[in-house]
Design a protein around this motif. Structure first.
Motif, PDB file in Angstrom:
ATOM      1  N   GLN B  27      41.677  40.146  30.739  1.00 27.52           N
ATOM      2  CA  GLN B  27      42.305  41.750  31.377  1.00 27.52           C
ATOM      3  C   GLN B  27      41.101  41.972  31.924  1.00 27.52           C
ATOM      4  O   GLN B  27      39.865  41.967  31.181  1.00 27.52           O
ATOM      5  CB  GLN B  27      43.319  41.619  30.778  1.00 27.52           C
ATOM      6  N   PHE B  28      40.334  42.745  33.037  1.00 28.13           N
ATOM      7  CA  PHE B  28      39.811  43.479  33.151  1.00 28.13           C
ATOM      8  C   PHE B  28      40.228  45.047  31.866  1.00 28.13           C
ATOM      9  O   PHE B  28      41.493  45.527  31.870  1.00 28.13           O
ATOM     10  CB  PHE B  28      39.705  44.336  34.168  1.00 28.13           C
ATOM     11  N   PRO B  29      38.849  45.838  30.997  1.00 31.53           N
ATOM     12  CA  PRO B  29      39.486  46.640  30.476  1.00 31.53           C
ATOM     13  C   PRO B  29      39.412  48.021  30.873  1.00 31.53           C
ATOM     14  O   PRO B  29      39.652  48.583  30.359  1.00 31.53           O
ATOM     15  CB  PRO B  29      37.847  46.665  29.675  1.00 31.53           C
ATOM     16  N   GLN B  30      38.603  47.866  32.159  1.00 33.73           N
ATOM     17  CA  GLN B  30      38.650  48.684  33.122  1.00 33.73           C
ATOM     18  C   GLN B  30      39.749  49.632  32.992  1.00 33.73           C
ATOM     19  O   GLN B  30      40.850  49.174  33.691  1.00 33.73           O
ATOM     20  CB  GLN B  30      37.413  49.448  34.282  1.00 33.73           C
ATOM     21  N   GLN B  31      40.305  51.370  32.680  1.00 36.30           N
ATOM     22  CA  GLN B  31      40.999  51.807  33.695  1.00 36.30           C
ATOM     23  C   GLN B  31      40.621  53.256  34.888  1.00 36.30           C
ATOM     24  O   GLN B  31      40.109  53.230  34.187  1.00 36.30           O
ATOM     25  CB  GLN B  31      41.612  52.386  32.524  1.00 36.30           C
ATOM     26  N   GLY B  32      41.834  53.051  35.196  1.00 34.95           N
ATOM     27  CA  GLY B  32      41.133  54.202  36.404  1.00 34.95           C
ATOM     28  C   GLY B  32      40.610  53.605  38.261  1.00 34.95           C
ATOM     29  O   GLY B  32      40.339  52.854  37.519  1.00 34.95           O
ATOM     30  N   SER B  92      47.119  44.906  35.518  1.00 37.61           N
ATOM     31  CA  SER B  92      47.969  45.247  35.184  1.00 37.61           C
ATOM     32  C   SER B  92      48.379  45.724  36.674  1.00 37.61           C
ATOM     33  O   SER B  92      48.305  45.798  38.050  1.00 37.61           O
ATOM     34  CB  SER B  92      48.775  46.364  34.429  1.00 37.61           C
ATOM     35  N   ASP B  93      49.913  46.465  37.040  1.00 36.72           N
ATOM     36  CA  ASP B  93      50.267  47.135  38.065  1.00 36.72           C
ATOM     37  C   ASP B  93      49.931  48.428  38.559  1.00 36.72           C
ATOM     38  O   ASP B  93      49.453  48.746  39.369  1.00 36.72           O
ATOM     39  CB  ASP B  93      51.753  47.325  37.752  1.00 36.72           C
ATOM     40  N   GLN B  94      49.411  49.237  36.411  1.00 36.59           N
ATOM     41  CA  GLN B  94      48.841  49.883  37.290  1.00 36.59           C
ATOM     42  C   GLN B  94      47.763  49.980  37.544  1.00 36.59           C
ATOM     43  O   GLN B  94      47.113  51.005  38.240  1.00 36.59           O
ATOM     44  CB  GLN B  94      49.063  51.217  35.735  1.00 36.59           C
ATOM     45  N   GLN B  95      47.164  49.265  36.923  1.00 37.63           N
ATOM     46  CA  GLN B  95      45.476  48.657  37.762  1.00 37.63           C
ATOM     47  C   GLN B  95      45.427  49.114  38.858  1.00 37.63           C
ATOM     48  O   GLN B  95      44.891  49.115  39.860  1.00 37.63           O
ATOM     49  CB  GLN B  95      44.591  47.476  36.442  1.00 37.63           C
ATOM     50  N   GLU B 118      54.939  50.579  40.793  1.00 29.45           N
ATOM     51  CA  GLU B 118      56.279  50.118  40.655  1.00 29.45           C
ATOM     52  C   GLU B 118      56.334  49.175  42.360  1.00 29.45           C
ATOM     53  O   GLU B 118      56.539  47.730  42.954  1.00 29.45           O
ATOM     54  CB  GLU B 118      57.821  50.857  40.763  1.00 29.45           C
ATOM     55  N   ASP B 119      55.486  49.744  43.146  1.00 23.60           N
ATOM     56  CA  ASP B 119      55.492  49.515  44.433  1.00 23.60           C
ATOM     57  C   ASP B 119      54.549  47.790  44.044  1.00 23.60           C
ATOM     58  O   ASP B 119      54.544  46.529  44.839  1.00 23.60           O
ATOM     59  CB  ASP B 119      53.889  50.600  45.600  1.00 23.60           C
TER      60      ASP B 119
END
Lengths: 533, 124
Positions: B27-32, B92-95, B118-119
């Protein structure tokens, strides 16, 4: 001499007899015929039977696969021509020497300011003894080979989270794992806990083996002493005269060792590909490509960027432009085509093949990988740490430090492999996304956790991230089982007048042997089609 | 290059997990959006999104009209396309939503509609 006539002939005694009578080569042949010592699927040399009647073949790419195809097809009577994107032969068979420069796809140029004679292999760097295909061409081309040190007991294993981040020697890690496990097994055996598994004779045999192999004492315990230090090394080794010592070394506590992940490093050299003997060409892996290019002088046209590949009932027409200056498109026509362009690139070039091969080409991603070469003022790993060649492993992103297998004991600057990142999951992409300067900095920062001499001794470095290599857009085809199942056969099939070849058309991912075997297999099948046309 | 300094620090500190079982880093750790772009996408699409050209090319994201319909970049990031690897399993979906939104609002792109996790979920 021993009288063999009265002996019962087991396979082993037969082999021993053949070995005594005919030498190791004869014994080896016999072993092969008895199915004992299998090589890769290489038969030496290949012969394409039947007259090609001067049929022409255009080969795309002057890497190992393209040059093997060109050489063997020319030998069989074909008119051959290679178009190559770079201005040199070899493709990923490539070494960077002092004075070279490398420009990545983003336009960043690195000048390689190594000391004279020093080099770095950004791509392939080792040849296992059973890769008889590539070794055959090394012999044919008179490329001198030397020993590549894969496993060195004095090299290091490092985990940031184990033993306070202090690196351990391979010999210490191996001895302590084997010792502790032997003690546990010996206890279980002598306490009759394995009685449903082992009969009395087996128990005696297992205990004897564990004691010797694991370095256990007379009570079957793995304890600090001569018998353990004979494996893991001494704090003060045996000396002469009135020197102190030997002073045995402390063993690593079982719990801390078992809770670490240091065992991961022990597994690498156990794999067939890495067991050794391994070889490297003297002066850099790129020597193979250079020698092949010389042999095919006049056949290879350099600086050609292929823009279109079109086949019809009369032949194959390849359109290309100058890869440096662009300019007006030119065409080259031939009866047949061996196409070794990596599919990461080929997927972007219009080519009229059937939907199955097209789907295969469009489905294969390429492995991310980064290698960093670092030049230091002196061989401190030899002079300070007694490490002569071999590989150190760490759980930091750089993963692998490899010490040069050549030039032992030389004074002056030397280059080591400061990072080889390809099996670290998604971290590889993160490392690839750094600039070359940042990759070198990361290699230095992480490497100094293992070798504190790094910062003081560092001179210069070069970093190659394979997704930014302009002519491959990645390191090697990244097959998985599902992709193989769905697309591999279609990737390798002859499509009318075109056949693909290269490591991506092999089951030896990223190995040059895959390129050789793929090329030989592809041209054999293509030749059959030519003969029946 | 502040973002790059952060990225470098991340690349250096990832080791702190202490696990030599590197294959687990799936998993990629980066967020944003910015951190994800700098940590992954810029490798090929370049820091300024202009893409690159060699024997093959990496498409420019800067002023790329194909980004108008958000379903397209969501699909390319998630499923991959030709030499573009599929990152659906590593993000993740968020990422994915974050990095798609970042690309669609930078490098000369100024799309107003925002992608939601959700998209991405519905597109998987």
């Amino acid at each position: 001499m021993k009288d063999f006539a009265n002996e019962k002939w087991t396979r082993r005694s037969l082999l021993t007899a053949i070995g005594l009578a005919g030498g190791t080569a004869a014994m080896y042949d016999a072993m092969l015929s008895m199915g004992y010592a299998a090589n890769s699927d290489f038969s030496d040399p290949i012969t394409l039977q039947g007259d090609a009647k001067g049929a022409s073949v255009i080969i795309l790419g002057a890497g190992i696969a393209g040059m093997v195809a060109a050489y063997e097809m020319r030998k069989a009577g074909y008119k051959v021509k290679i178009l190559e994107f770079n201005n040199r032969p070899g493709g990923r068979n490539w070494s960077l020497h002092a004075g070279d420069s490398y420009t990545d796809i983003g336009g960043t140029t690195q000048k390689v300011d190594f000391a004279p004679g020093q080099y770095f292999n950004p791509g392939p760097w080792r040849l296992p003894y059973h890769h008889q295909g590539i070794l055959h061409y090394c012999k044919m081309l008179n490329v001198p080979l030397e020993s590549f040190v894969m496993y060195n007991n004095a090299a290091l294993v490092h985990s940031a989270g184990a033993f306070g981040g202090k690196p351990k020697r391979f010999r210490e890690v191996a001895a302590d794992y084997e010792g502790h496990i032997s003690e546990l097994l010996a206890k279980a055996t002598s306490q009759n806990k394995l009685d449903d598994q082992l009969d009395k004779d087996e128990k005696d045999g297992v205990l004897q083996m564990l004691k010797t192999w694991g370095g256990l004492d007379k009570n079957y315990e793995y304890r600090k002493g001569d018998q353990t230090s004979d494996f893991r090394g001494y704090d003060i080794p045996p000396g002469g005269g009135l020197m102190p010592g030997p002073v045995p070394s402390d063993i690593m506590p079982r719990k801390e060792l078992f809770n670490s992940s240091l065992w991961n490093a022990l597994y690498f050299p156990k794999q067939w590909d890495f067991q050794g003997q391994l070889f490297q060409p003297k002066g850099g892996m790129g020597e193979i490509g250079k020698a092949f290019g010389k042999l095919l002088d006049g056949v290879i046209q350099y600086d050609c960027k292929v823009t279109n590949i079109r086949q019809d009932e009369t032949g194959v027409t390849v359109t290309y432009i100058n890869s440096k200056t662009g300019g007006a498109p030119k065409t080259e026509k031939a009866d047949w085509c061996v196409n070794t362009i990596p599919v990461s690139v080929l997927s972007q070039i219009p080519m009229n093949v059937g939907p199955k091969m097209r789907a295969a080409i469009d489905s294969l991603p390429y492995l991310p990988a980064v290698k960093v070469g670092l030049q230091f003022k002196r061989r401190f790993w030899e002079e300070d740490d007694n490490i002569y060649g071999g590989n150190t492993y760490t759980d930091q992103p750089i993963f692998n430090i490899s010490y040069p297998s050549h030039g032992f004991f030389e004074k002056g600057p030397a280059v080591l492999l400061g990072a080889y990142i390809y099996r670290s999951g998604m971290r590889v992409y993160n490392f690839e996304a750094l600039s070359a300067q940042e990759q070198i900095e990361a290699a230095l920062e992480q490497g100094s956790k293992i070798h504190p001499q790094y910062r003081a001794e560092f001179m210069t470095g070069v970093a190659v991230a394979w997704h930014r290599v302009p002519w491959t857009l990645g390191c090697s085809g990244l097959w998985n089982d599902a992709l193989r199942e769905k697309h591999y056969a279609d990737m390798c099939a002859v499509d009318n007048r075109i056949v693909l070849a290269g490591e991506h058309c092999s089951r030896l991912m990223a190995w040059q042997e895959g390129s050789v075997l793929s090329a030989l297999d592809a041209i054999t099948r293509l030749h059959k089609r030519v003969m029946s046309a | 290059m502040k973002a790059n300094t952060i990225l470098l620090a991340a690349a250096l500190s990832l080791a702190a997990t202490g696990a030599m079982a590197q294959a687990n880093c799936n998993q990629f750790p980066q967020q944003g959006g910015e951190a994800l772009y700098n940590g992954i996408c810029q490798d090929c699409h370049m820091p300024d999104g202009r893409g690159a050209e060699g024997a093959g090319h990496y498409p420019a994201l800067a002023r790329n009209p194909k980004l108008a319909e958000p379903g397209y970049p969501i699909s390319v990031v998630t499923q991959g396309l030709k030499s573009m690897p599929a990152f659906g399993g590593a993000m993740s979906d968020q990422q994915i939503a974050d990095v798609v939104n970042y690309v669609r609002t930078h490098f000369g792109n100024a799309y107003k509609d925002t992608v939601k996790p959700e998209d991405v979920k519905n597109a998987r």
